[in-house]
Design a protein around this motif. Structure first.
Motif, PDB file in Angstrom:
ATOM      1  N   MET A   1       0.954  -1.119  -0.037  1.00 36.41           N
ATOM      2  CA  MET A   1      -0.059   0.131  -0.026  1.00 36.41           C
ATOM      3  C   MET A   1       0.785   1.336   0.091  1.00 36.41           C
ATOM      4  O   MET A   1       1.792   1.326   0.903  1.00 36.41           O
ATOM      5  N   SER A   2       0.813   2.183  -0.952  1.00 40.46           N
ATOM      6  CA  SER A   2       1.337   3.205  -1.031  1.00 40.46           C
ATOM      7  C   SER A   2       1.123   4.226   0.371  1.00 40.46           C
ATOM      8  O   SER A   2       0.348   4.087   0.961  1.00 40.46           O
ATOM      9  N   GLY A   3       2.124   5.308   0.319  1.00 40.79           N
ATOM     10  CA  GLY A   3       2.054   5.962   1.410  1.00 40.79           C
ATOM     11  C   GLY A   3       0.749   7.068   1.425  1.00 40.79           C
ATOM     12  O   GLY A   3       0.106   7.271   2.645  1.00 40.79           O
ATOM     13  N   GLU A   4       0.316   7.364   0.188  1.00 43.63           N
ATOM     14  CA  GLU A   4      -0.897   8.160   0.309  1.00 43.63           C
ATOM     15  C   GLU A   4      -2.045   7.628   0.461  1.00 43.63           C
ATOM     16  O   GLU A   4      -2.891   7.957   1.261  1.00 43.63           O
ATOM     17  N   ALA A   5      -2.023   6.257   0.085  1.00 49.42           N
ATOM     18  CA  ALA A   5      -3.398   5.372   0.437  1.00 49.42           C
ATOM     19  C   ALA A   5      -3.405   5.084   2.082  1.00 49.42           C
ATOM     20  O   ALA A   5      -4.497   5.133   2.624  1.00 49.42           O
ATOM     21  N   GLU A   6      -2.307   4.865   2.411  1.00 55.05           N
ATOM     22  CA  GLU A   6      -2.112   4.544   3.949  1.00 55.05           C
ATOM     23  C   GLU A   6      -2.846   5.733   4.805  1.00 55.05           C
ATOM     24  O   GLU A   6      -3.372   5.618   5.637  1.00 55.05           O
ATOM     25  N   SER A   7      -2.301   7.202   4.222  1.00 56.12           N
ATOM     26  CA  SER A   7      -2.711   8.444   5.055  1.00 56.12           C
ATOM     27  C   SER A   7      -4.178   8.527   4.968  1.00 56.12           C
ATOM     28  O   SER A   7      -4.779   8.747   5.943  1.00 56.12           O
ATOM     29  N   ARG A   8      -4.783   8.039   3.848  1.00 54.70           N
ATOM     30  CA  ARG A   8      -6.383   8.060   3.566  1.00 54.70           C
ATOM     31  C   ARG A   8      -7.145   7.145   4.334  1.00 54.70           C
ATOM     32  O   ARG A   8      -8.191   7.356   5.221  1.00 54.70           O
ATOM     33  N   GLU A   9      -6.372   5.829   4.508  1.00 55.75           N
ATOM     34  CA  GLU A   9      -7.126   5.086   5.389  1.00 55.75           C
ATOM     35  C   GLU A   9      -7.076   5.394   6.957  1.00 55.75           C
ATOM     36  O   GLU A   9      -7.895   5.031   7.759  1.00 55.75           O
ATOM     37  N   ALA A  10      -5.613   6.126   7.326  1.00 60.38           N
ATOM     38  CA  ALA A  10      -5.679   6.683   8.720  1.00 60.38           C
ATOM     39  C   ALA A  10      -6.625   7.589   8.964  1.00 60.38           C
ATOM     40  O   ALA A  10      -7.111   7.585  10.002  1.00 60.38           O
ATOM     41  N   SER A  11      -7.033   8.392   7.904  1.00 60.79           N
ATOM     42  CA  SER A  11      -7.760   9.550   8.306  1.00 60.79           C
ATOM     43  C   SER A  11      -8.992   9.010   8.365  1.00 60.79           C
ATOM     44  O   SER A  11     -10.077   9.409   9.197  1.00 60.79           O
ATOM     45  N   ARG A  12      -9.624   7.915   7.718  1.00 62.85           N
ATOM     46  CA  ARG A  12     -11.028   7.244   7.727  1.00 62.85           C
ATOM     47  C   ARG A  12     -10.985   6.977   9.141  1.00 62.85           C
ATOM     48  O   ARG A  12     -12.211   6.828   9.868  1.00 62.85           O
ATOM     49  N   GLN A  13      -9.924   6.018   9.661  1.00 64.46           N
ATOM     50  CA  GLN A  13     -10.245   5.386  10.752  1.00 64.46           C
ATOM     51  C   GLN A  13     -10.217   6.233  11.955  1.00 64.46           C
ATOM     52  O   GLN A  13     -10.925   6.253  12.781  1.00 64.46           O
ATOM     53  N   ARG A  14      -9.570   7.622  11.778  1.00 66.83           N
ATOM     54  CA  ARG A  14      -9.565   8.482  12.966  1.00 66.83           C
ATOM     55  C   ARG A  14     -11.011   9.270  12.945  1.00 66.83           C
ATOM     56  O   ARG A  14     -11.479   9.546  13.973  1.00 66.83           O
ATOM     57  N   ARG A  15     -11.613   9.440  11.810  1.00 66.06           N
ATOM     58  CA  ARG A  15     -12.946   9.934  11.580  1.00 66.06           C
ATOM     59  C   ARG A  15     -13.883   8.974  12.154  1.00 66.06           C
ATOM     60  O   ARG A  15     -14.827   9.420  13.131  1.00 66.06           O
ATOM     61  N   ARG A  16     -13.811   7.447  12.047  1.00 66.90           N
ATOM     62  CA  ARG A  16     -14.634   6.799  12.688  1.00 66.90           C
ATOM     63  C   ARG A  16     -14.600   6.844  14.218  1.00 66.90           C
ATOM     64  O   ARG A  16     -15.641   6.730  14.912  1.00 66.90           O
ATOM     65  N   ARG A  17     -13.408   6.893  14.671  1.00 68.17           N
ATOM     66  CA  ARG A  17     -13.094   6.890  16.082  1.00 68.17           C
ATOM     67  C   ARG A  17     -13.761   8.278  16.764  1.00 68.17           C
ATOM     68  O   ARG A  17     -14.236   7.729  17.970  1.00 68.17           O
ATOM     69  N   GLU A  18     -13.745   9.100  16.068  1.00 68.29           N
ATOM     70  CA  GLU A  18     -14.255  10.461  16.681  1.00 68.29           C
ATOM     71  C   GLU A  18     -15.920  10.216  16.769  1.00 68.29           C
ATOM     72  O   GLU A  18     -16.177  10.861  17.693  1.00 68.29           O
ATOM     73  N   ARG A  19     -16.432   9.719  15.655  1.00 64.62           N
ATOM     74  CA  ARG A  19     -17.863   9.581  15.750  1.00 64.62           C
ATOM     75  C   ARG A  19     -18.261   8.599  16.581  1.00 64.62           C
ATOM     76  O   ARG A  19     -19.348   8.774  17.368  1.00 64.62           O
ATOM     77  N   ALA A  20     -17.427   7.708  16.694  1.00 66.71           N
ATOM     78  CA  ALA A  20     -17.899   6.815  17.911  1.00 66.71           C
ATOM     79  C   ALA A  20     -17.881   7.204  19.416  1.00 66.71           C
ATOM     80  O   ALA A  20     -18.874   6.975  20.183  1.00 66.71           O
TER      81      ALA A  20
END
Length: 420
Positions: free
Chosen positions: A1-20
């Motif tokens: 997985m490229s660095g840009e894809a990893e960054s997007r995935e990390a951002s999505r996981q952070r938003r999910r944690r914030e919503r939870a």
């Protein structure tokens, strides 16, 4: 997985944690606490006051200056209109009523005239005493203010500006009053300003070329005080910046009025059988926001019952009526039809000033005051009482919104300050 894809995935996981986490914070919170923190601020003052007895925590919450500031800043629609002799006429009955429609809590030896109102803060005037006060009709709080040094009309053209930002815990306000640069000449107007913090009036260096400024037309739109003129223009002055604005009324009509919605200047014009509302953008550009038929605004307050099929028995019975009975019945139907018929433009329809979070056109038709929400198409109305002079045409009035806004005591100064 490229660095840009990893960054997007990390951002999505952070938003999910914030919503939870946000959901978890509300899980288990009592409904009463949710209502107290999120709903009470949107209620009219009279309705909110009745809920103080629900729980001591509610009473404490609504007694806080924080709640008063938030209540004044919440988006609201017009509550009613101040008219001569009758005082305050609320559109929604008891929910929008005030403790004293005539503002009797303000000491005066004559009937008070409400000059203007903004976000629940009203400026009133006693002609007999030549005395002024700024008050909150919903809370019966008030403070006296000195008379402006210059005045060109029997009715002062004062507009009250009220800041609803979170930092206005004192309830500070500003008054703006134009006057003719040369008494008896209406070719240019100067401006005088009063602030509760300084406690005195001062005359500014600003001047606006205009004619026929209508004193009772003043309205606050954001941080600017506006008045219309008798020649189809509107004049604005902003005390914070010292800016003067002059715009031309859109359309070609003798029937127009200015108002405020969402902190922006609006203009309502009668165009044939319609009311057209414009919004003023930067650089003096008007944009059409809504068009509504006068007939829709003035629909009957109580429509007649739906028609039903007539049975043969009723037909036979009706044929047995004598002529006098038929005439009485016909006359009764005519009275009902006349009471339910919408008024036309030639019946004396007049536009009034308006204010609120949304465009709500206010119209006087006969003895009916009607407020029509252009977005929801909802109609509210109140009857003009008999004590109001039959010749009153709506020219003298002040639209008002009930809030719990605080009123800062005016620290009256010994000498006027320098123009800031």
């Amino acid at each position: 997985m490229s660095g840009e894809a990893e960054s997007r995935e990390a951002s999505r996981q952070r938003r999910r944690r914030e919503r939870a986490a946000a959901v978890e914070r509300f899980v288990g919170v009592p409904l009463a606490d949710v209502v107290r923190e999120n709903a009470l601020v949107h209620l009219p003052p009279a309705a909110a006051a009745r809920l103080r007895v629900v729980h001591p925590s509610w009473a404490s919450h609504m007694s806080s200056p924080l709640f008063a500031v938030a209540h004044a800043a919440a988006p609201r629609r017009v509550s009613g209109v101040f008219v001569p002799s009758a005082g305050f006429l609320p559109f929604d009955g008891d929910d929008d009523a005030v403790p004293s429609p005539s503002l009797s809590f303000v000491p005066a030896s004559s009937e008070l005239v409400v000059l203007s109102s903004s976000r629940g803060v009203a400026c009133c005037f006693s002609p007999a005493d030549d005395a002024y006060a700024v008050c909150n009709p919903a809370t019966a709080s008030w403070t006296a203010v000195p008379s402006p040094p210059w005045r060109s009309w029997p009715r002062p053209a004062i507009v009250v500006l009220f800041d609803t930002s979170a930092y206005n815990f004192r309830g500070d306000f500003t008054l703006v009053c134009p006057f003719e640069s040369e008494p008896g000449s209406s070719g240019a107007y100067c401006f005088q300003v009063f602030t509760s913090g300084t406690g005195a009036w001062w005359v500014t260096d600003a001047m606006s070329p205009a004619e026929g400024l209508v004193a009772a037309s003043g309205v606050a739109a954001g941080a600017t005080a506006w008045w219309r003129t008798s020649i189809g223009t509107a004049v604005g002055y902003t005390p914070v910046t010292g800016r003067v604005d002059l715009v031309t009324c859109p359309g070609d009509s003798d029937q127009w009025e200015i108002g405020s919605a969402a902190g922006m200047l609006h203009c309502a014009v009668i165009d044939g059988g319609d009311v057209v509302v414009f919004r003023l953008h930067e650089h003096g550009i008007w944009e059409v926001t809504t068009r509504v038929a006068v007939a829709e605004i003035l629909q009957p307050s109580q429509p007649p019952p739906p028609a039903r099929a007539t049975t043969s028995t009723e037909i036979v019975a009706s044929q047995q009526h004598d002529e006098s009975g038929a005439e009485e019945e016909e006359g009764s139907r005519a009275v009902v039809a006349a009471a339910n018929a919408p008024l036309r433009l030639d019946d004396g329809v007049r536009l009034l000033g308006f204010q609120g979070a949304e465009v709500e056109v206010v119209v006087l038709a006969g003895r009916r005051l009607v407020a029509f929400d252009a977005r929801t198409r909802r109609r509210r109305e109140v009857a003009v009482p008999d004590e109001v002079d039959a010749a009153w045409d709506g020219a003298e009035h002040a639209a008002h919104i009930n809030t719990l806004a605080l009123i800062a005591p005016a620290a009256l100064a010994a000498e006027p300050p320098a123009d800031p």
